[in-house]
Write a protein that holds these residues in place. Sequence first.
Motif, PDB file in Angstrom:
ATOM      1  N   GLY A   1       0.776  -1.230   0.000  1.00  0.00           N
ATOM      2  CA  GLY A   1       0.000   0.000   0.000  1.00  0.00           C
ATOM      3  C   GLY A   1       0.809   1.281   0.000  1.00  0.00           C
ATOM      4  O   GLY A   1       0.253   2.369  -0.121  1.00  0.00           O
ATOM      5  N   PHE A   2       2.139   1.162   0.160  1.00  0.00           N
ATOM      6  CA  PHE A   2       2.992   2.352   0.112  1.00  0.00           C
ATOM      7  C   PHE A   2       3.182   2.789  -1.343  1.00  0.00           C
ATOM      8  O   PHE A   2       3.142   1.977  -2.265  1.00  0.00           O
TER       9      PHE A   2
ATOM     10  N   ASN B   1       6.106  10.184 -15.463  1.00  0.00           N
ATOM     11  CA  ASN B   1       7.082  10.073 -14.371  1.00  0.00           C
ATOM     12  C   ASN B   1       6.862   8.809 -13.547  1.00  0.00           C
ATOM     13  O   ASN B   1       7.819   8.170 -13.090  1.00  0.00           O
ATOM     14  N   SER B   2       5.594   8.459 -13.329  1.00  0.00           N
ATOM     15  CA  SER B   2       5.285   7.250 -12.551  1.00  0.00           C
ATOM     16  C   SER B   2       5.858   6.015 -13.228  1.00  0.00           C
ATOM     17  O   SER B   2       6.443   5.144 -12.575  1.00  0.00           O
ATOM     18  N   VAL B   3       5.708   5.931 -14.551  1.00  0.00           N
ATOM     19  CA  VAL B   3       6.237   4.777 -15.285  1.00  0.00           C
ATOM     20  C   VAL B   3       7.755   4.806 -15.316  1.00  0.00           C
ATOM     21  O   VAL B   3       8.415   3.772 -15.140  1.00  0.00           O
ATOM     22  N   LEU B   4       8.335   5.982 -15.518  1.00  0.00           N
ATOM     23  CA  LEU B   4       9.805   6.090 -15.532  1.00  0.00           C
ATOM     24  C   LEU B   4      10.395   5.637 -14.202  1.00  0.00           C
ATOM     25  O   LEU B   4      11.458   5.014 -14.177  1.00  0.00           O
ATOM     26  N   GLU B   5       9.703   5.928 -13.118  1.00  0.00           N
ATOM     27  CA  GLU B   5      10.169   5.491 -11.800  1.00  0.00           C
ATOM     28  C   GLU B   5      10.179   3.963 -11.724  1.00  0.00           C
ATOM     29  O   GLU B   5      11.072   3.361 -11.131  1.00  0.00           O
ATOM     30  N   LYS B   6       9.207   3.335 -12.347  1.00  0.00           N
ATOM     31  CA  LYS B   6       9.106   1.874 -12.309  1.00  0.00           C
ATOM     32  C   LYS B   6      10.174   1.190 -13.150  1.00  0.00           C
ATOM     33  O   LYS B   6      10.567   0.057 -12.863  1.00  0.00           O
ATOM     34  N   VAL B   7      10.615   1.851 -14.213  1.00  0.00           N
ATOM     35  CA  VAL B   7      11.550   1.211 -15.159  1.00  0.00           C
ATOM     36  C   VAL B   7      12.953   1.809 -15.072  1.00  0.00           C
ATOM     37  O   VAL B   7      13.740   1.698 -16.012  1.00  0.00           O
ATOM     38  N   ASP B   8      13.255   2.428 -13.919  1.00  0.00           N
ATOM     39  CA  ASP B   8      14.591   3.004 -13.711  1.00  0.00           C
ATOM     40  C   ASP B   8      14.999   3.952 -14.837  1.00  0.00           C
ATOM     41  O   ASP B   8      16.119   3.904 -15.350  1.00  0.00           O
ATOM     42  N   SER B   9      14.039   4.791 -15.265  1.00  0.00           N
ATOM     43  CA  SER B   9      14.265   5.851 -16.259  1.00  0.00           C
ATOM     44  C   SER B   9      14.598   5.332 -17.656  1.00  0.00           C
ATOM     45  O   SER B   9      15.144   6.071 -18.487  1.00  0.00           O
TER      46      SER B   9
ATOM     47  N   PHE C   1       1.226  -1.791 -10.782  1.00  0.00           N
ATOM     48  CA  PHE C   1       2.481  -1.957 -11.516  1.00  0.00           C
ATOM     49  C   PHE C   1       2.943  -0.639 -12.130  1.00  0.00           C
ATOM     50  O   PHE C   1       4.118  -0.280 -12.052  1.00  0.00           O
ATOM     51  N   TYR C   2       2.009   0.090 -12.739  1.00  0.00           N
ATOM     52  CA  TYR C   2       2.378   1.339 -13.406  1.00  0.00           C
ATOM     53  C   TYR C   2       2.591   2.483 -12.423  1.00  0.00           C
ATOM     54  O   TYR C   2       3.132   3.526 -12.795  1.00  0.00           O
ATOM     55  N   GLY C   3       2.150   2.311 -11.191  1.00  0.00           N
ATOM     56  CA  GLY C   3       2.331   3.367 -10.205  1.00  0.00           C
ATOM     57  C   GLY C   3       1.295   4.465 -10.305  1.00  0.00           C
ATOM     58  O   GLY C   3       1.508   5.569  -9.801  1.00  0.00           O
ATOM     59  N   PHE C   4       0.136   4.184 -10.938  1.00  0.00           N
ATOM     60  CA  PHE C   4      -0.932   5.176 -11.071  1.00  0.00           C
ATOM     61  C   PHE C   4      -1.823   5.076  -9.835  1.00  0.00           C
ATOM     62  O   PHE C   4      -2.848   4.395  -9.835  1.00  0.00           O
ATOM     63  N   HIS C   5      -1.459   5.776  -8.787  1.00  0.00           N
ATOM     64  CA  HIS C   5      -2.106   5.552  -7.498  1.00  0.00           C
ATOM     65  C   HIS C   5      -3.485   6.190  -7.398  1.00  0.00           C
ATOM     66  O   HIS C   5      -4.282   5.808  -6.539  1.00  0.00           O
ATOM     67  N   ASP C   6      -3.797   7.142  -8.289  1.00  0.00           N
ATOM     68  CA  ASP C   6      -5.162   7.647  -8.329  1.00  0.00           C
ATOM     69  C   ASP C   6      -6.095   6.574  -8.885  1.00  0.00           C
ATOM     70  O   ASP C   6      -7.190   6.356  -8.381  1.00  0.00           O
ATOM     71  N   PHE C   7      -5.647   5.854  -9.913  1.00  0.00           N
ATOM     72  CA  PHE C   7      -6.423   4.739 -10.454  1.00  0.00           C
ATOM     73  C   PHE C   7      -6.443   3.563  -9.478  1.00  0.00           C
ATOM     74  O   PHE C   7      -7.452   2.874  -9.335  1.00  0.00           O
ATOM     75  N   ARG C   8      -5.307   3.343  -8.839  1.00  0.00           N
ATOM     76  CA  ARG C   8      -5.187   2.194  -7.942  1.00  0.00           C
ATOM     77  C   ARG C   8      -6.225   2.234  -6.817  1.00  0.00           C
ATOM     78  O   ARG C   8      -6.819   1.215  -6.469  1.00  0.00           O
ATOM     79  N   GLY C   9      -6.464   3.418  -6.263  1.00  0.00           N
ATOM     80  CA  GLY C   9      -7.415   3.528  -5.168  1.00  0.00           C
ATOM     81  C   GLY C   9      -8.820   3.138  -5.591  1.00  0.00           C
ATOM     82  O   GLY C   9      -9.511   2.394  -4.891  1.00  0.00           O
TER      83      GLY C   9
END
Length: 244
Positions: free
Chosen positions: A101-102, A136-144, A192-200
């Motif tokens: 959840g973090f 930016n969320s996706v770039l964070e997941k794939v190490d830029s 996975f994509y880090g889209f936390h607005d969608f995730r909620g």
Amino acid sequence: MILTDLSILIADDNEMNRWLLAEQLGCWSDDITLAIDGREAWHFLQQQKYALVFLDVNMPGLTGFELVKKIRAGSANQSSQVIAITAHVQSHQKHLLIADGFNDCLIKPIVLADLQRIIAVWRAPVSDADSQYYANSVLEKVDSNRELGRQFLQKLFQELPLQLVRLEQALQGQSAELALDVAHKLHGSFCFYGFHDFRGIAGRLEDALIAGEMPEAWQYFRQLLVKCEALLGMQTEVLTCMDG
């Protein structure tokens, strides 16, 4: 520059750790609340919405793991950015904390460069998410790795409309099992994509289906559909941001 609109909560039972992190974050905000343990942190979290919440994972009363579950289950900070603070997780294990959840994690000892990364990625309010936020969320997941990030986004944009159609058809047919299967996959994708607005929203949809609460499931589906249509409408801009 001081970002006076960036409200921050720091929860850590170690006084020195609280002070050091507050001093470092003072570069970005003068609105910082300190909690001495998990119970005090939960009290603050119920009273005020914070842009960023930093939780030590090992606190008395309520641990960071217990707190983030309470936050995501329902509070003023349900969609806030929650950062785990730990000395016991390696950088390649960060996905384990995200699954709990973090949004992200900081590994002790905390260095200023790591805080700069956290602020750069997570300071934008989720409600105001734009194409740069998603890139930016996706770039964070794939190490830029921009090429890999582009491939992932193209896959999402291709599959998302089909998944939404399947989910709507399952809901219309009162097929809770099929709807849950699709909702679970969507929830996992947004994690996975880090889209936390969608995730909620996807998480609440999945919970409603598990509980057999179809009217609530329809409500969350409609919310998710609106957000997905907005995201698909900006896919060209997101890919442009991904290309730098």
